[in-house]
Design a protein around this motif. Structure first.
Motif, mmCIF file in Angstrom:
data_model
loop_
_atom_site.group_PDB
_atom_site.id
_atom_site.type_symbol
_atom_site.label_atom_id
_atom_site.label_comp_id
_atom_site.label_asym_id
_atom_site.label_seq_id
_atom_site.Cartn_x
_atom_site.Cartn_y
_atom_site.Cartn_z
ATOM 1 N N GLU A 42 0.826 -1.198 0.000
ATOM 2 C CA GLU A 42 0.000 0.000 0.000
ATOM 3 C C GLU A 42 0.867 1.257 0.000
ATOM 4 O OE1 GLU A 42 -3.525 1.998 -0.295
ATOM 5 O OE2 GLU A 42 -3.192 -0.190 -0.317
ATOM 6 N N ALA A 43 1.935 1.262 0.801
ATOM 7 C CA ALA A 43 2.834 2.421 0.828
ATOM 8 C C ALA A 43 3.525 2.582 -0.527
ATOM 9 C CB ALA A 43 3.866 2.245 1.939
ATOM 10 N N ARG A 44 3.880 1.473 -1.192
ATOM 11 C CA ARG A 44 4.519 1.550 -2.509
ATOM 12 C C ARG A 44 3.559 2.132 -3.539
ATOM 13 N NH1 ARG A 44 5.453 -3.405 -2.932
ATOM 14 N NH2 ARG A 44 7.379 -3.366 -1.721
ATOM 15 N N ARG A 45 2.295 1.734 -3.491
ATOM 16 C CA ARG A 45 1.309 2.273 -4.440
ATOM 17 C C ARG A 45 1.097 3.781 -4.215
ATOM 18 N NH1 ARG A 45 -1.293 -2.821 -3.686
ATOM 19 N NH2 ARG A 45 -2.540 -1.946 -1.980
ATOM 20 N N ARG A 46 1.044 4.210 -2.950
ATOM 21 C CA ARG A 46 0.882 5.639 -2.682
ATOM 22 C C ARG A 46 2.082 6.445 -3.200
ATOM 23 N NH1 ARG A 46 -1.217 3.771 2.360
ATOM 24 N NH2 ARG A 46 0.787 4.208 3.346
ATOM 25 N N ALA A 47 3.296 5.903 -3.030
ATOM 26 C CA ALA A 47 4.492 6.608 -3.515
ATOM 27 C C ALA A 47 4.464 6.726 -5.031
ATOM 28 C CB ALA A 47 5.755 5.863 -3.061
ATOM 29 N N ILE A 48 4.025 5.680 -5.720
ATOM 30 C CA ILE A 48 3.949 5.734 -7.188
ATOM 31 C C ILE A 48 2.905 6.748 -7.629
ATOM 32 C CG2 ILE A 48 3.359 4.397 -9.235
ATOM 33 C CD1 ILE A 48 4.540 1.942 -7.820
ATOM 34 N N ALA A 49 1.778 6.803 -6.909
ATOM 35 C CA ALA A 49 0.738 7.769 -7.259
ATOM 36 C C ALA A 49 1.240 9.194 -7.072
ATOM 37 C CB ALA A 49 -0.507 7.503 -6.407
ATOM 38 N N ARG A 50 1.957 9.477 -5.970
ATOM 39 C CA ARG A 50 2.505 10.820 -5.746
ATOM 40 C C ARG A 50 3.494 11.191 -6.853
ATOM 41 N NH1 ARG A 50 2.593 9.123 -0.283
ATOM 42 N NH2 ARG A 50 4.814 8.643 -0.484
ATOM 43 N N LYS A 51 4.325 10.224 -7.269
ATOM 44 C CA LYS A 51 5.315 10.499 -8.312
ATOM 45 C C LYS A 51 4.630 10.845 -9.635
ATOM 46 C CE LYS A 51 9.362 8.479 -10.505
ATOM 47 N NZ LYS A 51 10.232 7.291 -10.613
ATOM 48 N N ARG A 52 3.541 10.136 -9.961
ATOM 49 C CA ARG A 52 2.825 10.433 -11.200
ATOM 50 C C ARG A 52 2.150 11.811 -11.122
ATOM 51 N NH1 ARG A 52 -0.216 4.654 -12.516
ATOM 52 N NH2 ARG A 52 1.695 3.500 -13.090
ATOM 53 N N ALA A 53 1.617 12.156 -9.941
ATOM 54 C CA ALA A 53 0.978 13.475 -9.790
ATOM 55 C C ALA A 53 1.988 14.589 -9.966
ATOM 56 C CB ALA A 53 0.288 13.561 -8.433
ATOM 57 N N LYS A 54 3.182 14.430 -9.408
ATOM 58 C CA LYS A 54 4.228 15.441 -9.561
ATOM 59 C C LYS A 54 4.609 15.604 -11.023
ATOM 60 C CE LYS A 54 6.302 15.005 -4.956
ATOM 61 N NZ LYS A 54 7.530 14.644 -4.210
ATOM 62 N N GLU A 55 4.714 14.471 -11.732
ATOM 63 C CA GLU A 55 5.087 14.565 -13.145
ATOM 64 C C GLU A 55 4.000 15.279 -13.951
ATOM 65 O OE1 GLU A 55 5.872 10.643 -14.472
ATOM 66 O OE2 GLU A 55 7.813 10.482 -13.424
ATOM 67 N N GLN A 56 2.734 15.089 -13.582
ATOM 68 C CA GLN A 56 1.649 15.747 -14.330
ATOM 69 C C GLN A 56 1.635 17.253 -14.094
ATOM 70 O OE1 GLN A 56 -1.984 13.785 -13.295
ATOM 71 N NE2 GLN A 56 -1.452 11.847 -14.383
ATOM 72 N N PHE A 57 1.872 17.705 -12.859
ATOM 73 C CA PHE A 57 1.818 19.121 -12.537
ATOM 74 C C PHE A 57 3.128 19.848 -12.799
ATOM 75 C CE2 PHE A 57 -1.647 17.378 -9.927
ATOM 76 C CZ PHE A 57 -2.690 18.190 -10.349
ATOM 77 N N ARG A 58 4.181 19.145 -13.196
ATOM 78 C CA ARG A 58 5.470 19.804 -13.441
ATOM 79 C C ARG A 58 5.395 20.554 -14.768
ATOM 80 N NH1 ARG A 58 10.622 16.115 -14.071
ATOM 81 N NH2 ARG A 58 9.458 15.662 -15.992
ATOM 82 N N GLN A 59 5.991 21.781 -14.796
ATOM 83 C CA GLN A 59 5.989 22.578 -16.012
ATOM 84 C C GLN A 59 6.904 21.946 -17.044
ATOM 85 O OE1 GLN A 59 7.061 26.582 -15.041
ATOM 86 N NE2 GLN A 59 5.198 26.970 -13.839
ATOM 87 N N ARG A 60 6.373 21.813 -18.223
ATOM 88 C CA ARG A 60 7.131 21.197 -19.299
ATOM 89 C C ARG A 60 7.348 22.191 -20.430
ATOM 90 N NH1 ARG A 60 4.422 15.184 -20.030
ATOM 91 N NH2 ARG A 60 4.792 14.450 -17.872
ATOM 92 N N THR A 61 8.263 21.881 -21.262
ATOM 93 C CA THR A 61 8.517 22.694 -22.459
ATOM 94 C C THR A 61 7.381 22.482 -23.430
ATOM 95 O OG1 THR A 61 10.874 22.404 -22.143
ATOM 96 C CG2 THR A 61 10.166 23.191 -24.296
ATOM 97 N N PRO A 62 6.848 23.547 -23.986
ATOM 98 C CA PRO A 62 5.740 23.371 -24.954
ATOM 99 C C PRO A 62 6.190 22.585 -26.161
ATOM 100 C CG PRO A 62 6.543 25.622 -24.967
ATOM 101 C CD PRO A 62 7.216 24.967 -23.794
ATOM 102 N N GLU A 63 5.240 21.964 -26.806
ATOM 103 C CA GLU A 63 5.533 21.141 -27.963
ATOM 104 C C GLU A 63 6.023 22.020 -29.105
ATOM 105 O OE1 GLU A 63 5.561 17.959 -28.043
ATOM 106 O OE2 GLU A 63 4.795 17.716 -25.990
ATOM 107 N N PRO A 64 6.950 21.545 -29.935
ATOM 108 C CA PRO A 64 7.450 22.364 -31.058
ATOM 109 C C PRO A 64 6.388 22.531 -32.121
ATOM 110 C CG PRO A 64 8.330 20.147 -31.189
ATOM 111 C CD PRO A 64 7.592 20.243 -29.880
ATOM 112 N N LEU A 65 6.527 23.628 -32.864
ATOM 113 C CA LEU A 65 5.612 23.882 -33.965
ATOM 114 C C LEU A 65 5.822 22.872 -35.066
ATOM 115 C CD1 LEU A 65 5.842 27.794 -34.104
ATOM 116 C CD2 LEU A 65 4.104 26.392 -32.973
ATOM 117 N N GLU A 66 4.893 22.876 -36.017
ATOM 118 C CA GLU A 66 4.969 21.925 -37.114
ATOM 119 C C GLU A 66 6.182 22.264 -37.988
ATOM 120 O OE1 GLU A 66 2.187 20.198 -40.742
ATOM 121 O OE2 GLU A 66 1.460 21.799 -39.412
ATOM 122 N N GLY A 67 6.971 21.280 -38.294
ATOM 123 C CA GLY A 67 8.180 21.484 -39.103
ATOM 124 C C GLY A 67 9.399 21.839 -38.288
#
Length: 279
Positions: A42-67
């Protein structure tokens, strides 16, 4: 995915240590508790869920334009050229020639004590004529002893050579005698074999002669009664005959019998015919 926890097996109670031949009994407490295992999962599943949430809310570089596409750039203060080839440089350095090591000075210990001198007159410590006598006696004795030993050795070697020559002469004479005896024995053996072979041949010829004489006598005795009986048997069987008598028996008598039979038959036939007419 479940997170994998790594640990040091040297501290795991399930790993056997020490003598491997001894019996190790795993205590009951070393078995995993189901409740503890469920809690860890259960503790392992909670840690994995927190890690996925952090990755979702982390600011990322916008996708490049076409070409277009993103590339890695250096953001350091000082730019550095990136290349697959390693830079090389040759540097030379000339060293001074080695100097020869100077000779080690002779060690002279520090002087201690006081110097004292003594005057020694001639003949007080050493008299050559007296001191050299034992040395000369030893040298002369050793020389004479060595000479005697060499003379004795030469005499012994000469005696050994003489004995060796006598032994070789005796051995050669014995070898000649042995060869003569062997040759004589060989001649006697060959003569004996030749005589035995000759005697066997004579006995064989005598045996053959006796057999021939016995066979001849038996044949003569057997043929003495055989010839008359054979002739009698052949004569009785008709192998020996008179040609005239055989011609008469095989040719004339059958013809004669046939003619007589025919004549008698004709006469009987005539009488029968006559009897039938007369009646």
């Amino acid at each position: 995915e479940d997170q994998v926890n790594y640990g040091n097996i040297m501290y795991d109670r399930r790993v056997v240590r020490g003598n491997t031949y001894a019996q190790h009994i795993l205590p009951i407490t070393a078995q995993a508790d189901p409740i503890e295992v469920q809690r860890q999962q259960e503790a392992r599943r909670r840690a994995i869920a927190r890690k996925r949430a952090k990755e979702q809310f982390r600011q990322r570089t916008p996708e490049p334009l076409e070409g277009r596409k993103h590339i890695d750039v250096q953001t350091e203060l000082y730019l550095e050229e990136l290349s697959d080839r390693i830079e090389e440089a040759n540097v030379e350095c000339q060293t001074d020639a080695f100097l020869d090591k100077p000779a080690t000075p002779l060690f002279i210990p520090a002087k201690t004590g006081k110097d004292v001198a003594t005057q020694i007159e001639e003949g007080e410590l050493f008299d050559f004529d007296i001191e050299v006598k034992p040395v000369l006696e030893v040298l002369v004795g050793k020389t004479v002893e060595q000479a005697l030993l060499e003379v004795m050795e030469e005499e012994e070697l000469a005696s050994l050579r003489a004995q060796q020559r006598a032994f070789e002469e005796l051995r050669n004479a014995e070898l000649v005698e042995v060869q003569r005896l062997e040759e004589q024995e060989r001649r006697h053996r060959e003569e004996k074999e030749r005589r035995v072979k000759q005697q066997r041949e004579i006995l064989r010829l005598e045996k053959e002669t006796a057999e021939k004489i016995a066979a001849r006598a038996f044949a003569q005795h057997y043929l003495a009664d055989l010839l008359p009986s054979v002739y009698t048997t052949l004569r009785d069987n008709g192998y020996f005959y008179n040609p005239v008598e055989r011609d008469v028996e095989t040719g004339f008598l059958p013809w004669l019998m046939t003619e007589v039979t025919n004549k008698l038959d004709r006469g009987s036939l005539g009488r029968t015919a006559l009897d039938s007419k007369l009646s």
